[in-house]
Write an enzyme that holds these catalytic residues in place. Structure first.
Site, PDB file in Angstrom:
ATOM      1  N   GLU A  13       0.830  -1.205   0.000  1.00 21.23           N
ATOM      2  CA  GLU A  13       0.000   0.000   0.000  1.00 21.23           C
ATOM      3  C   GLU A  13       0.866   1.256   0.000  1.00 21.23           C
ATOM      4  OE1 GLU A  13      -3.139   0.020  -0.411  1.00 21.23           O
ATOM      5  OE2 GLU A  13      -3.626  -2.088  -0.060  1.00 21.23           O
ATOM      6  N   ARG A  25     -17.258  -1.120   7.162  1.00 19.53           N
ATOM      7  CA  ARG A  25     -18.399  -1.759   6.496  1.00 19.53           C
ATOM      8  C   ARG A  25     -19.002  -2.843   7.376  1.00 19.53           C
ATOM      9  NH1 ARG A  25     -18.973  -6.332   3.679  1.00 19.53           N
ATOM     10  NH2 ARG A  25     -16.726  -6.742   3.726  1.00 19.53           N
ATOM     11  N   CYS A  47      -7.329  -2.680   8.394  1.00 18.51           N
ATOM     12  CA  CYS A  47      -6.050  -2.668   7.665  1.00 18.51           C
ATOM     13  C   CYS A  47      -5.543  -1.243   7.483  1.00 18.51           C
ATOM     14  CB  CYS A  47      -6.219  -3.355   6.304  1.00 18.51           C
ATOM     15  SG  CYS A  47      -6.373  -5.160   6.419  1.00 18.51           S
ATOM     16  N   HIS A 103      -1.293  -5.800   1.449  1.00 12.74           N
ATOM     17  CA  HIS A 103      -2.453  -6.679   1.385  1.00 12.74           C
ATOM     18  C   HIS A 103      -2.118  -7.943   0.598  1.00 12.74           C
ATOM     19  CE1 HIS A 103      -5.563  -3.500   2.534  1.00 12.74           C
ATOM     20  NE2 HIS A 103      -5.913  -4.570   3.222  1.00 12.74           N
TER      21      HIS A 103
END
Length: 215
Positions: free
Chosen positions: A78, A88, A141, A165
């Protein structure tokens, strides 16, 4: 040199998390570099407390956080973490922050201090699918990437940190048709190659190669 590598425990509907499974299988040393492995909870703020304790104890030169990104087909270092939790789903302790700043006095975003393009290059040379990612999401994350970078900016300026990831494991997609996955051995191989890039680029500028996307 010492590198702290963290992996999350299982969360959501999954009973396994490739992040911690892969971290467990990493070598204890790469050359003369010590690899310290740590499981962290998929929990807002508590995960950061665990990482802080490990940094205080181990005094690493680098921190690489590893997390699962279901639906991705590649290992994706990332580039940036944003100062925003927007969950979520609930974390493993039932927390679901919505549109909440991670650190009130933090920057809007922090960029990885790892050589993300070199990491991708090294992984591809080992025939592991890899790409730079420009979004770590808004769940735990991104949270731990932001928190670790915040820690290094405020309290541990000598430590360089970042996040990567990884895809689902094959057993996680049995009931998820058309969802990418990657064998655990390949994930471990890829992470190890990424760690080698971190080691080789210590004190150097990252590669200047194409890694952007149009969307």
């Amino acid at each position: 040199m010492k590198i702290l590598v963290t992996g999350f425990d299982p969360f959501g509907e999954d009973s396994i998390n490739p992040a911690i499974e892969a971290v467990k299988l990493l070598p204890d040393e790469i050359g003369d570099v010590e690899i310290v492995k740590l499981e962290i909870p998929t929990v807002f703020y508590k995960s950061a407390d665990v990482v802080r304790e490990a940094i205080e104890k181990e005094q690493p030169d680098y921190v690489l956080n590893i997390g699962q990104a279901g639906g991705r087909a590649e290992l994706t270092p990332e580039r940036v973490a944003i100062n925003m939790d927007d969950a979520r789903i609930e974390d493993n302790e039932g927390q679901q922050p919505i549109d909440q700043a991670i650190q009130a006095d933090g920057e809007p975003a922090y960029f990885s201090k790892l050589p993300v393009k070199a990491m991708v290059n090294y992984m591809k040379k080992e025939n592991i699918p890899a790409a730079v990612s420009n979004t770590a999401g808004t769940f735990v994350c991104n949270h731990i990437m932001y928190q670790t970078l915040y820690l290094t900016m405020t309290d541990y300026p000598e430590v360089k940190a970042g996040f990567m990831h990884i895809p689902f494991l094959p057993e996680q997609v049995l009931d998820r048709p058309n969802t990418p996955s990657m064998a655990l051995d390949d994930i471990v191989h890829g992470i190890t190659a990424g760690l080698q890039a971190i080691i080789d680029f210590d004190g150097k500028e990252d590669l200047k190669t194409i890694g952007g996307t149009t969307h």
